[in-house]
Design a protein around this motif. Structure first.
Motif, PDB file in Angstrom:
ATOM      1  N   HIS A 111      -5.413  -9.015 -19.837  1.00 50.13           N
ATOM      2  CA  HIS A 111      -5.809  -8.660 -18.482  1.00 50.13           C
ATOM      3  C   HIS A 111      -4.580  -8.107 -17.742  1.00 50.13           C
ATOM      4  CE1 HIS A 111      -9.648 -10.684 -19.060  1.00 50.13           C
ATOM      5  NE2 HIS A 111      -8.967 -11.696 -19.590  1.00 50.13           N
ATOM      6  N   VAL A 112      -4.663  -6.839 -17.344  1.00 47.13           N
ATOM      7  CA  VAL A 112      -3.527  -6.143 -16.739  1.00 47.13           C
ATOM      8  C   VAL A 112      -3.950  -5.513 -15.422  1.00 47.13           C
ATOM      9  CG1 VAL A 112      -1.941  -4.181 -16.995  1.00 47.13           C
ATOM     10  CG2 VAL A 112      -2.417  -5.673 -18.948  1.00 47.13           C
ATOM     11  N   THR A 113      -3.081  -5.582 -14.435  1.00 47.55           N
ATOM     12  CA  THR A 113      -3.288  -4.860 -13.183  1.00 47.55           C
ATOM     13  C   THR A 113      -2.201  -3.808 -13.046  1.00 47.55           C
ATOM     14  OG1 THR A 113      -4.261  -6.783 -12.083  1.00 47.55           O
ATOM     15  CG2 THR A 113      -3.426  -5.020 -10.676  1.00 47.55           C
ATOM     16  N   VAL A 114      -2.606  -2.582 -12.759  1.00 47.95           N
ATOM     17  CA  VAL A 114      -1.668  -1.493 -12.495  1.00 47.95           C
ATOM     18  C   VAL A 114      -1.682  -1.239 -10.997  1.00 47.95           C
ATOM     19  CG1 VAL A 114      -1.094   0.936 -12.893  1.00 47.95           C
ATOM     20  CG2 VAL A 114      -2.044  -0.465 -14.755  1.00 47.95           C
ATOM     21  N   GLN A 126      -2.496 -11.266 -16.342  1.00 51.53           N
ATOM     22  CA  GLN A 126      -1.364 -11.784 -17.114  1.00 51.53           C
ATOM     23  C   GLN A 126      -0.126 -10.908 -16.946  1.00 51.53           C
ATOM     24  OE1 GLN A 126      -4.148 -11.622 -20.506  1.00 51.53           O
ATOM     25  NE2 GLN A 126      -3.156 -13.517 -21.189  1.00 51.53           N
ATOM     26  N   LEU A 127      -0.361  -9.654 -16.606  1.00 52.46           N
ATOM     27  CA  LEU A 127       0.726  -8.693 -16.420  1.00 52.46           C
ATOM     28  C   LEU A 127       0.364  -7.759 -15.275  1.00 52.46           C
ATOM     29  CD1 LEU A 127       3.315  -7.120 -17.276  1.00 52.46           C
ATOM     30  CD2 LEU A 127       1.867  -5.876 -18.910  1.00 52.46           C
ATOM     31  N   VAL A 128       1.293  -7.551 -14.352  1.00 53.98           N
ATOM     32  CA  VAL A 128       1.154  -6.549 -13.293  1.00 53.98           C
ATOM     33  C   VAL A 128       2.204  -5.473 -13.538  1.00 53.98           C
ATOM     34  CG1 VAL A 128       1.384  -6.053 -10.831  1.00 53.98           C
ATOM     35  CG2 VAL A 128       0.233  -8.152 -11.581  1.00 53.98           C
ATOM     36  N   ILE A 129       1.746  -4.229 -13.674  1.00 50.48           N
ATOM     37  CA  ILE A 129       2.651  -3.091 -13.852  1.00 50.48           C
ATOM     38  C   ILE A 129       2.692  -2.326 -12.539  1.00 50.48           C
ATOM     39  CG2 ILE A 129       3.127  -0.979 -15.135  1.00 50.48           C
ATOM     40  CD1 ILE A 129       1.477  -2.155 -17.446  1.00 50.48           C
ATOM     41  N   GLU A 130       3.859  -2.260 -11.947  1.00 40.41           N
ATOM     42  CA  GLU A 130       4.040  -1.559 -10.674  1.00 40.41           C
ATOM     43  C   GLU A 130       4.443  -0.113 -10.932  1.00 40.41           C
ATOM     44  OE1 GLU A 130       6.932   0.448  -8.700  1.00 40.41           O
ATOM     45  OE2 GLU A 130       7.857  -1.416  -9.421  1.00 40.41           O
ATOM     46  N   ALA A 131       3.700   0.817 -10.330  1.00 39.30           N
ATOM     47  CA  ALA A 131       3.984   2.251 -10.480  1.00 39.30           C
ATOM     48  C   ALA A 131       3.855   2.921  -9.122  1.00 39.30           C
ATOM     49  CB  ALA A 131       3.033   2.887 -11.491  1.00 39.30           C
ATOM     50  N   ILE A 132       4.622   2.426  -8.151  1.00 39.08           N
ATOM     51  CA  ILE A 132       4.573   2.953  -6.788  1.00 39.08           C
ATOM     52  C   ILE A 132       5.810   3.825  -6.550  1.00 39.08           C
ATOM     53  CG2 ILE A 132       3.235   0.951  -6.070  1.00 39.08           C
ATOM     54  CD1 ILE A 132       5.705  -0.161  -4.685  1.00 39.08           C
ATOM     55  N   PRO A 133       5.916   4.503  -5.383  1.00 41.05           N
ATOM     56  CA  PRO A 133       7.010   5.469  -5.164  1.00 41.05           C
ATOM     57  C   PRO A 133       8.407   4.910  -5.405  1.00 41.05           C
ATOM     58  CG  PRO A 133       5.343   5.741  -3.487  1.00 41.05           C
ATOM     59  CD  PRO A 133       4.948   4.514  -4.277  1.00 41.05           C
ATOM     60  N   GLU A 134       9.294   5.820  -5.814  1.00 40.34           N
ATOM     61  CA  GLU A 134      10.676   5.476  -6.142  1.00 40.34           C
ATOM     62  C   GLU A 134      11.519   5.316  -4.885  1.00 40.34           C
ATOM     63  OE1 GLU A 134      12.401   5.586  -9.856  1.00 40.34           O
ATOM     64  OE2 GLU A 134      10.683   4.384  -9.298  1.00 40.34           O
ATOM     65  N   VAL A 135      11.132   4.397  -4.038  1.00 36.52           N
ATOM     66  CA  VAL A 135      11.860   4.100  -2.803  1.00 36.52           C
ATOM     67  C   VAL A 135      12.091   2.593  -2.771  1.00 36.52           C
ATOM     68  CG1 VAL A 135      11.843   4.209  -0.291  1.00 36.52           C
ATOM     69  CG2 VAL A 135      10.763   6.042  -1.631  1.00 36.52           C
ATOM     70  N   MET A 136      13.346   2.185  -2.733  1.00 38.13           N
ATOM     71  CA  MET A 136      13.668   0.775  -2.883  1.00 38.13           C
ATOM     72  C   MET A 136      13.012  -0.096  -1.820  1.00 38.13           C
ATOM     73  SD  MET A 136      15.005  -1.582  -4.609  1.00 38.13           S
ATOM     74  CE  MET A 136      15.979  -0.633  -5.775  1.00 38.13           C
ATOM     75  N   ASP A 137      13.019   0.340  -0.581  1.00 40.08           N
ATOM     76  CA  ASP A 137      12.420  -0.474   0.480  1.00 40.08           C
ATOM     77  C   ASP A 137      10.926  -0.685   0.241  1.00 40.08           C
ATOM     78  OD1 ASP A 137      14.863  -0.676   1.691  1.00 40.08           O
ATOM     79  OD2 ASP A 137      14.463   0.828   3.237  1.00 40.08           O
ATOM     80  N   ILE A 138      10.250   0.359  -0.251  1.00 34.06           N
ATOM     81  CA  ILE A 138       8.814   0.243  -0.532  1.00 34.06           C
ATOM     82  C   ILE A 138       8.582  -0.744  -1.669  1.00 34.06           C
ATOM     83  CG2 ILE A 138       6.775   1.485  -1.374  1.00 34.06           C
ATOM     84  CD1 ILE A 138       7.790   3.940   0.100  1.00 34.06           C
ATOM     85  N   LYS A 139       9.417  -0.651  -2.703  1.00 35.62           N
ATOM     86  CA  LYS A 139       9.240  -1.528  -3.858  1.00 35.62           C
ATOM     87  C   LYS A 139       9.525  -2.983  -3.513  1.00 35.62           C
ATOM     88  CE  LYS A 139      10.097   1.848  -7.575  1.00 35.62           C
ATOM     89  NZ  LYS A 139       8.779   1.784  -8.231  1.00 35.62           N
ATOM     90  N   ALA A 153      -0.018 -13.386  -6.430  1.00 37.22           N
ATOM     91  CA  ALA A 153      -0.218 -13.401  -7.885  1.00 37.22           C
ATOM     92  C   ALA A 153      -0.148 -14.826  -8.426  1.00 37.22           C
ATOM     93  CB  ALA A 153       0.823 -12.532  -8.579  1.00 37.22           C
ATOM     94  N   ASP A 154      -0.789 -15.050  -9.569  1.00 29.95           N
ATOM     95  CA  ASP A 154      -0.695 -16.337 -10.251  1.00 29.95           C
ATOM     96  C   ASP A 154       0.755 -16.609 -10.627  1.00 29.95           C
ATOM     97  OD1 ASP A 154      -3.422 -16.316 -10.015  1.00 29.95           O
ATOM     98  OD2 ASP A 154      -3.819 -15.942 -12.148  1.00 29.95           O
TER      99      ASP A 154
END
Length: 324
Positions: free
Chosen positions: A5-8, A85-98, A109-110
Motif C-alpha cells: 500500500h503506497v501513497t504518492v 506502508q510507504l509515502v513517496i513525496e513528489a512535490i516541488p523542489e522548494v525546501m520550504d514547501i517540502k 501518517a501511521d
C-alpha cells in the motif's frame, strides 16, 4: 515485509508516472494533491499511460487498463496516507514547501509508515528532522520517463535505519526498477550529478547570448550522436523544475544560476511555456522541430556533408533519458 500500500503525494509529471508504475506491478496506490483541479490534470496524464505501456513495454491492453483501477485520488492528506506502508513525496523542489509538507504529514501518517522523497537535487538530510521519523526516511529518486528509464536511486541519510534502506531497495525491484543504492548522500544522486551540469551549461550558452537553444541541441546531437539535445530534455523534465533548481543554486550565491532562473521565468514560465506538459517550451508539441527530418541537415549554401537521421545513426523519437 513486502510493501503493498503506497501513497504518492504530488501528481505532477513524475508523481503520476510513479503512481502508474507502482500500480502496474500490483501495488494499491493512492495519489494525493492539494486540489481537485490538480487531480484532474493527474488523471488526464494517467489516462495516456496505458497506451505508452502497450507501445513501449508490450503490455497487453488488459494489463495496462487494469492499472487505473488500482489508483485512488485524494485531496485530504489524512485519508490519503491512512494505512500506507510507504509515502513517496513528489512535490516541488522548494525546501520550504517540502519541510512544511513533512511536518503536516508527520502529524497524520501511521507511526510505522516509511517516508521517501523523490527530490532531484536537495539532500534528504535537509528535511529529515521535519519528518519526525528520520530513521524511517530516505530518498527514492526516479528517472523520467519512469517506465522507459526504470532506475530507482535509493539514498539514505545518516539517520536512515539499515533495514528501512534494504526494504526500499526491495520495493524498487518489486515495481520493476533497477535499484541503484547509494552509500552516502550526494546532491543530485548519480544521474543528476552527471546530467545537471550539461543542462545548466546549455542554458548558460543561451542566457549569455552565445547561441540559441536549437543550435545547442543540433550541436549536441551531431557531436555525440544522441537522439535529442539538452533543450529537448528540459522540455520533457519541465521548465518549472529547471527554474526551481536554478533558483535554489542562485539562492546559494551562484550568479550564473540567478540569470538562468530569471531567463526561464521571464521568457517561459510567465508565458505559460512549461515544456511538453503545456504544449510549448523550447519547442512546440506534439511535433517538435528536432523530430523534423531536416533538423540536422546542413543550412543552404553550406558545403559540408549533410547529417540525416540515417547517416548519423540517430533515432528520431521523443526524448527518453531524462531525469530531475
Amino acid at each position: 515485509m513486502s510493501i503493498k500500500h503506497v501513497t504518492v503525494c504530488g501528481g505532477g509529471v513524475l508523481g503520476s508516472q510513479i503512481a502508474f508504475q507502482t500500480a502496474f506491478h500490483g501495488v494499491d496506490v493512492r495519489v494525493y494533491d492539494i486540489s481537485q483541479e490538480a487531480l484532474v490534470k493527474t488523471k488526464a496524464a494517467l489516462e495516456l499511460l496505458p497506451h505508452r505501456y502497450q507501445h513501449d513495454l508490450h503490455a497487453t491492453a488488459e494489463q495496462a487498463e487494469a492499472v487505473l483501477g488500482r489508483i485512488m485520488f485524494f485531496t485530504d492528506l489524512r485519508e490519503a496516507v491512512k494505512g500506507a506502508q510507504l509515502v513517496i513525496e513528489a512535490i516541488p523542489e522548494v525546501m520550504d514547501i517540502k519541510t512544511a509538507f513533512y511536518r503536516e504529514l508527520a502529524g497524520v501518517a501511521d507511526t510505522d509508515t516509511i517516508f521517501a522523497t523523490n527530490t532531484s537535487t536537495l539532500l534528504p538530510s535537509q528535511m529529515m528532522e521535519a519528518t519526525g521519523r528520520p530513521a524511517q526516511f530516505l530518498a527514492l529518486h526516479f528517472a523520467n520517463p519512469v517506465w522507459i528509464h526504470n532506475t530507482a536511486e535509493i539514498m539514505p541519510t545518516p539517520k536512515t535505519a539499515p533495514q528501512v534502506f534494504d526494504q526500499i531497495v526491495a520495493f524498487a525491484r518489486k515495481i520493476g526498477m533497477v535499484a541503484l543504492p547509494l552509500h552516502k548522500e550526494q546532491r543530485g544522486y548519480i544521474i543528476n550529478t552527471l546530467s545537471v551540469p550539461l543542462l545548466m551549461a546549455a542554458l548558460k550558452l543561451v542566457v549569455e547570448d552565445v547561441t540559441d537553444p536549437h543550435t545547442v541541441d543540433k550541436t549536441w546531437m551531431i557531436a555525440t550522436r544522441a537522439p535529442t539535445g539538452p533543450f529537448a530534455s528540459l522540455d520533457v523534465i519541465g521548465l518549472t523544475t529547471a527554474y526551481n533548481i536554478s533558483k535554489a543554486a542562485g539562492d546559494r550565491g551562484n550568479e550564473v544560476n540567478i540569470a538562468i532562473a530569471r531567463y526561464l521565468k521571464e521568457h517561459y514560465l510567465d508565458q505559460g511555456k512549461l515544456g511538453v506538459a503545456s504544449g510549448e517550451g523550447f519547442y512546440k508539441y506534439p511535433d517538435p522541430a528536432y523530430l523534423d527530418e531536416d533538423f540536422l541537415k546542413a543550412l543552404p549554401g553550406f558545403q559540408g556533408a549533410e547529417v540525416s537521421s540515417e547517416s548519423s545513426g540517430l533515432s528520431r523519437e521523443q526524448p527518453r533519458c531524462r531525469s530531475l
